[in-house]
Design a protein around this motif. Structure first.
Motif, PDB file in Angstrom:
ATOM      1  N   ARG A 181      35.299  38.626  32.041  1.00 25.19           N
ATOM      2  CA  ARG A 181      35.435  39.391  33.281  1.00 25.19           C
ATOM      3  C   ARG A 181      34.474  38.912  34.368  1.00 25.19           C
ATOM      4  O   ARG A 181      34.744  39.080  35.552  1.00 25.19           O
ATOM      5  CB  ARG A 181      35.215  40.878  33.000  1.00 25.19           C
ATOM      6  CG  ARG A 181      36.307  41.481  32.128  1.00 25.19           C
ATOM      7  CD  ARG A 181      35.977  42.898  31.713  1.00 25.19           C
ATOM      8  NE  ARG A 181      36.981  43.399  30.781  1.00 25.19           N
ATOM      9  CZ  ARG A 181      36.833  44.501  30.055  1.00 25.19           C
ATOM     10  NH1 ARG A 181      35.715  45.211  30.157  1.00 25.19           N
ATOM     11  NH2 ARG A 181      37.784  44.891  29.235  1.00 25.19           N
ATOM     12  N   THR A 182      33.361  38.323  33.949  1.00 31.34           N
ATOM     13  CA  THR A 182      32.402  37.832  34.933  1.00 31.34           C
ATOM     14  C   THR A 182      33.025  36.750  35.817  1.00 31.34           C
ATOM     15  O   THR A 182      32.662  36.605  36.984  1.00 31.34           O
ATOM     16  CB  THR A 182      31.160  37.257  34.220  1.00 31.34           C
ATOM     17  OG1 THR A 182      30.606  38.275  33.379  1.00 31.34           O
ATOM     18  CG2 THR A 182      30.106  36.821  35.234  1.00 31.34           C
ATOM     19  N   GLN A 187      37.770  41.208  39.031  1.00 26.55           N
ATOM     20  CA  GLN A 187      36.581  42.021  38.783  1.00 26.55           C
ATOM     21  C   GLN A 187      35.612  41.967  39.960  1.00 26.55           C
ATOM     22  O   GLN A 187      34.930  42.946  40.263  1.00 26.55           O
ATOM     23  CB  GLN A 187      35.885  41.556  37.502  1.00 26.55           C
ATOM     24  CG  GLN A 187      36.617  41.938  36.235  1.00 26.55           C
ATOM     25  CD  GLN A 187      36.708  43.441  36.046  1.00 26.55           C
ATOM     26  OE1 GLN A 187      35.762  44.179  36.309  1.00 26.55           O
ATOM     27  NE2 GLN A 187      37.852  43.923  35.588  1.00 26.55           N
ATOM     28  N   TRP A 188      35.561  40.849  40.648  1.00 29.40           N
ATOM     29  CA  TRP A 188      34.724  40.762  41.845  1.00 29.40           C
ATOM     30  C   TRP A 188      35.257  41.714  42.911  1.00 29.40           C
ATOM     31  O   TRP A 188      34.488  42.370  43.607  1.00 29.40           O
ATOM     32  CB  TRP A 188      34.700  39.339  42.384  1.00 29.40           C
ATOM     33  CG  TRP A 188      34.271  38.315  41.371  1.00 29.40           C
ATOM     34  CD1 TRP A 188      33.611  38.559  40.182  1.00 29.40           C
ATOM     35  CD2 TRP A 188      34.476  36.904  41.426  1.00 29.40           C
ATOM     36  NE1 TRP A 188      33.411  37.389  39.506  1.00 29.40           N
ATOM     37  CE2 TRP A 188      33.916  36.352  40.233  1.00 29.40           C
ATOM     38  CE3 TRP A 188      35.072  36.048  42.353  1.00 29.40           C
ATOM     39  CZ2 TRP A 188      33.963  34.973  39.981  1.00 29.40           C
ATOM     40  CZ3 TRP A 188      35.104  34.680  42.096  1.00 29.40           C
ATOM     41  CH2 TRP A 188      34.548  34.157  40.915  1.00 29.40           C
ATOM     42  N   GLU A 206      32.817  45.144  35.735  1.00 30.11           N
ATOM     43  CA  GLU A 206      31.889  44.513  34.798  1.00 30.11           C
ATOM     44  C   GLU A 206      30.867  43.638  35.523  1.00 30.11           C
ATOM     45  O   GLU A 206      29.940  43.123  34.907  1.00 30.11           O
ATOM     46  CB  GLU A 206      32.683  43.653  33.802  1.00 30.11           C
ATOM     47  CG  GLU A 206      33.642  44.423  32.916  1.00 30.11           C
ATOM     48  CD  GLU A 206      32.922  45.338  31.957  1.00 30.11           C
ATOM     49  OE1 GLU A 206      31.828  44.978  31.509  1.00 30.11           O
ATOM     50  OE2 GLU A 206      33.467  46.429  31.656  1.00 30.11           O
ATOM     51  N   VAL A 207      31.072  43.454  36.823  1.00 28.67           N
ATOM     52  CA  VAL A 207      30.200  42.589  37.614  1.00 28.67           C
ATOM     53  C   VAL A 207      29.555  43.425  38.707  1.00 28.67           C
ATOM     54  O   VAL A 207      30.226  44.214  39.374  1.00 28.67           O
ATOM     55  CB  VAL A 207      30.990  41.429  38.249  1.00 28.67           C
ATOM     56  CG1 VAL A 207      30.052  40.462  38.964  1.00 28.67           C
ATOM     57  CG2 VAL A 207      31.811  40.702  37.192  1.00 28.67           C
ATOM     58  N   PRO A 211      26.192  39.916  42.445  1.00 30.52           N
ATOM     59  CA  PRO A 211      26.781  38.729  41.821  1.00 30.52           C
ATOM     60  C   PRO A 211      28.229  38.499  42.256  1.00 30.52           C
ATOM     61  O   PRO A 211      28.640  37.347  42.449  1.00 30.52           O
ATOM     62  CB  PRO A 211      26.711  39.042  40.319  1.00 30.52           C
ATOM     63  CG  PRO A 211      25.636  40.049  40.186  1.00 30.52           C
ATOM     64  CD  PRO A 211      25.685  40.870  41.440  1.00 30.52           C
ATOM     65  N   ALA A 212      28.978  39.577  42.433  1.00 38.24           N
ATOM     66  CA  ALA A 212      30.373  39.441  42.870  1.00 38.24           C
ATOM     67  C   ALA A 212      30.444  38.806  44.250  1.00 38.24           C
ATOM     68  O   ALA A 212      31.258  37.902  44.497  1.00 38.24           O
ATOM     69  CB  ALA A 212      31.056  40.808  42.883  1.00 38.24           C
TER      70      ALA A 212
END
Length: 240
Positions: A181-182, A187-188, A206-207, A211-212
């Motif tokens: 997912r990263t 996810q972003w 999950e992020v 970071p996204a």
């Protein structure tokens, strides 16, 4: 870094009858589902989040990104008409940036706008769900367009690779395997939706947002830069 002539040609290619129908199919389905759920009285915040995250953001947005991103340049490379653009006094990065802008605009219109409408149909302005997922679709559209535009310059099978990524990675692996997912654009986008949505809404990425944002920027900038390099290589080698 933007050429109106290149933009006009790209819009014409992307919004031709066949491609426009493909672009419209999933948004139309999303709106039909949203209306049906609302008419059945089953619409609530949880249902809206599941539909907008699980179907719209995980499947619809990447598939539209594939059509718009690869369609912005792939067909021109396949049929050799890219030579026409390369023969003009237009810088290669300008061609890529212009095509990216067009691909992003098309992807946003056919994904973010229907998501916004579907969200309001389902739950109105509750917890800013519609706005949150529309904004998530906007940022995801930028990354998807850059990624799939790059694919269009790298391989003649860009649509196939794009579909594999959209259907296998984003819709399947990115949803069910935690570690993957990263590296999921979806996810972003969800990270952005999580920040915009109200605190009482079960939207969890999950992020983290930082970071996204970094990953979205890196994919967009790096993809656009390398696509420009690929176009320069085509000009130098005479590849068609």
């Amino acid at each position: 870094m933007y050429d109106p002539t290149v933009a006009r040609l790209t819009y014409r290619a992307l919004l031709g009858r066949r491609r426009a129908l493909m672009l419209s199919a999933l948004p139309a389905l999303l709106l039909v589902i949203a209306i049906a759920v609302r008419l059945l009285g089953a619409a609530d915040d949880a249902v809206a989040v599941n539909l907008l995250s699980g179907f719209a953001l995980a499947t619809m947005v990447p598939l539209i990104g594939v059509i718009a991103g690869t369609g912005a340049i792939g067909p021109e490379i396949d049929d050799g008409s890219i030579v026409y653009l390369l023969s003009k006094p237009v810088k290669r990065p300008t061609i890529i940036v212009t095509k990216l802008v067009v691909a992003v605009a098309v992807t946003m219109v056919f994904s973010a706008l229907p998501i916004l409408v579907a969200g309001f149909i389902l739950v109105g302005g509750s917890q800013q769900i519609a706005i949150a997922f529309a904004i998530a679709a906007v940022v995801a559209s930028i990354a998807y367009s850059a990624l799939f535009l790059l694919l269009g310059t790298v391989t003649r099978h860009a649509v196939i690779f794009g579909l594999v990524y959209a259907l296998l990675w984003e819709a399947l692996v990115g949803n069910f395997i935690a570690g993957a997912r990263t590296l999921s654009v979806q996810q972003w986008g969800v990270a952005v939706a999580e920040r915009v949505a109200g605190s009482g809404v079960d939207v969890v990425s999950e992020v983290g947002l930082t970071p996204a944002a970094v990953l979205l920027t890196v994919v967009t900038v790096a993809g656009t830069w390398y696509a420009g390099q690929r176009l320069k290589m085509m000009a130098m080698t005479g590849e068609q």
